[in-house]
Design an enzyme around this catalytic site. Structure first.
Site, mmCIF file in Angstrom:
data_model
loop_
_atom_site.group_PDB
_atom_site.id
_atom_site.type_symbol
_atom_site.label_atom_id
_atom_site.label_comp_id
_atom_site.label_asym_id
_atom_site.label_seq_id
_atom_site.Cartn_x
_atom_site.Cartn_y
_atom_site.Cartn_z
ATOM 1 N N SER A 1 29.748 -54.663 1.584
ATOM 2 C CA SER A 1 30.588 -54.556 0.386
ATOM 3 C C SER A 1 31.760 -55.530 0.454
ATOM 4 C CB SER A 1 31.131 -53.138 0.237
ATOM 5 O OG SER A 1 30.087 -52.212 0.063
HETATM 6 N N1 SAH Z 1 28.766 -49.486 3.558
HETATM 7 C C1 SAH Z 1 28.011 -50.705 3.706
HETATM 8 C C2 SAH Z 1 27.475 -51.181 2.372
HETATM 9 C C3 SAH Z 1 26.016 -51.496 2.478
HETATM 10 S S1 SAH Z 1 25.135 -51.748 0.974
HETATM 11 C C4 SAH Z 1 28.812 -51.776 4.411
HETATM 12 O O1 SAH Z 1 30.005 -51.571 4.648
HETATM 13 O O2 SAH Z 1 28.240 -52.793 4.779
HETATM 14 C C5 SAH Z 1 24.447 -50.143 0.693
HETATM 15 C C6 SAH Z 1 23.501 -49.611 1.725
HETATM 16 O O3 SAH Z 1 23.000 -48.375 1.224
HETATM 17 C C7 SAH Z 1 22.278 -50.466 2.014
HETATM 18 O O4 SAH Z 1 22.225 -50.763 3.380
HETATM 19 C C8 SAH Z 1 21.102 -49.593 1.576
HETATM 20 O O5 SAH Z 1 19.951 -49.731 2.405
HETATM 21 C C9 SAH Z 1 21.686 -48.190 1.711
HETATM 22 N N2 SAH Z 1 21.028 -47.149 0.928
HETATM 23 C C10 SAH Z 1 20.526 -47.202 -0.324
HETATM 24 N N3 SAH Z 1 19.982 -46.030 -0.682
HETATM 25 C C11 SAH Z 1 20.128 -45.180 0.394
HETATM 26 C C12 SAH Z 1 19.775 -43.825 0.673
HETATM 27 N N4 SAH Z 1 19.103 -43.073 -0.200
HETATM 28 N N5 SAH Z 1 20.109 -43.313 1.881
HETATM 29 C C13 SAH Z 1 20.762 -44.035 2.805
HETATM 30 N N6 SAH Z 1 21.132 -45.328 2.602
HETATM 31 C C14 SAH Z 1 20.814 -45.897 1.418
#
Ligand code: SAH
Length: 217
Positions: free
Chosen positions: A66
């Site tokens: 993010s």
């Molecule tokens: N908090 C992260 C943001 C990553 S982007 C950071 O600081 O880098 C969002 C993430 O959510 C992705 O890695 C994606 O695989 C995950 N995601 C999407 N749907 C999900 C679900 N149902 N359960 C767990 N993770 C999920």
């Protein structure tokens, strides 16, 4: 792997923090977390300098880390207190989880991508964030074994607010979740006053990778 945080990185990070401070939205504690945590450790080493631009960036498995502004914004809405028990959905790079841990929270974080889960679990241990508890699973289901949580943060864009997550929030707890139908999601802050009364506020538009159910190999 060896992790190096040199003067150049620190200088770039300070500039990033100054630009975030200029919005006048974020607590100094949050800015200090961003100033102290080497965000470039969470990206591929070839892209270290990109870590300090205020943008989202691709990581593995077509996911993104993010944008720093978004991390600061969601963290601010969560109103993190030391010892808060926080559930994060979407571990991704691990950066948001590291920021919450730095602020003294007990962090539980779930990722659905198996490869990303393994990579980030190892990374967090290697760079000193072994206190973050990582889980491979479907965030729609939350972590009933560890509920209730004081706070829940969803870092993927949801179409609907998963009722299972609302259940796992303690009365008085806060959930921050980007939610809506199109590509641009409303940043929603839910305050669970009690089991029947939930306050819902919309706080601006943000773009996220999709919240998808099930686990992916
Ligand atoms: N908090 C992260 C943001 C990553 S982007 C950071 O600081 O880098 C969002 C993430 O959510 C992705 O890695 C994606 O695989 C995950 N995601 C999407 N749907 C999900 C679900 N149902 N359960 C767990 N993770 C999920």
């Amino acid at each position: 792997m060896e992790y190096i945080d040199n003067y150049r990185h620190k200088g770039l990070r300070k500039k990033l923090v100054d630009s975030l401070r200029a919005h006048k939205l974020f607590d100094e504690k949050i800015l200090k977390a961003i100033a102290d945590i080497p965000r470039h450790f969470f990206l591929d080493p070839a892209f270290a300098d990109w870590a300090y631009k205020d943008i989202a960036f691709p990581i593995d498995a077509e996911q993104t880390i993010s944008q720093p502004y978004t991390v600061a914004f969601q963290t601010q809405l969560l109103d993190v207190k030391p010892k808060d028990k926080i559930l994060e959905i979407g571990t991704g790079s691990g950066y948001q989880a590291a920021v919450l841990h730095y602020l003294g929270a007990k962090v539980y974080t779930i990722e659905r991508h198996e490869k990303l889960f393994h990579k980030t679990t190892v990374l967090l241990i290697e760079i000193g964030f072994e206190g973050v508890r990582t889980f491979l699973g479907d965030g729609y289901k939350g972590l009933p074994r560890y509920a209730p949580f004081d706070k829940i943060i969803v870092t993927a864009g949801a179409e609907e607010i998963p009722s299972e997550l609302v259940k796992q929030l303690r009365p008085g707890g806060i959930m921050v979740i980007p939610q809506g139908q199109g590509e641009d999601k409303d940043m929603v802050k839910l305050t669970k006053i009690d089991d029947k009364n939930i306050k819902r506020e919309k706080l601006g538009k943000f773009r996220f990778v999709p919240f998808i159910s099930g686990i992916s190999k």
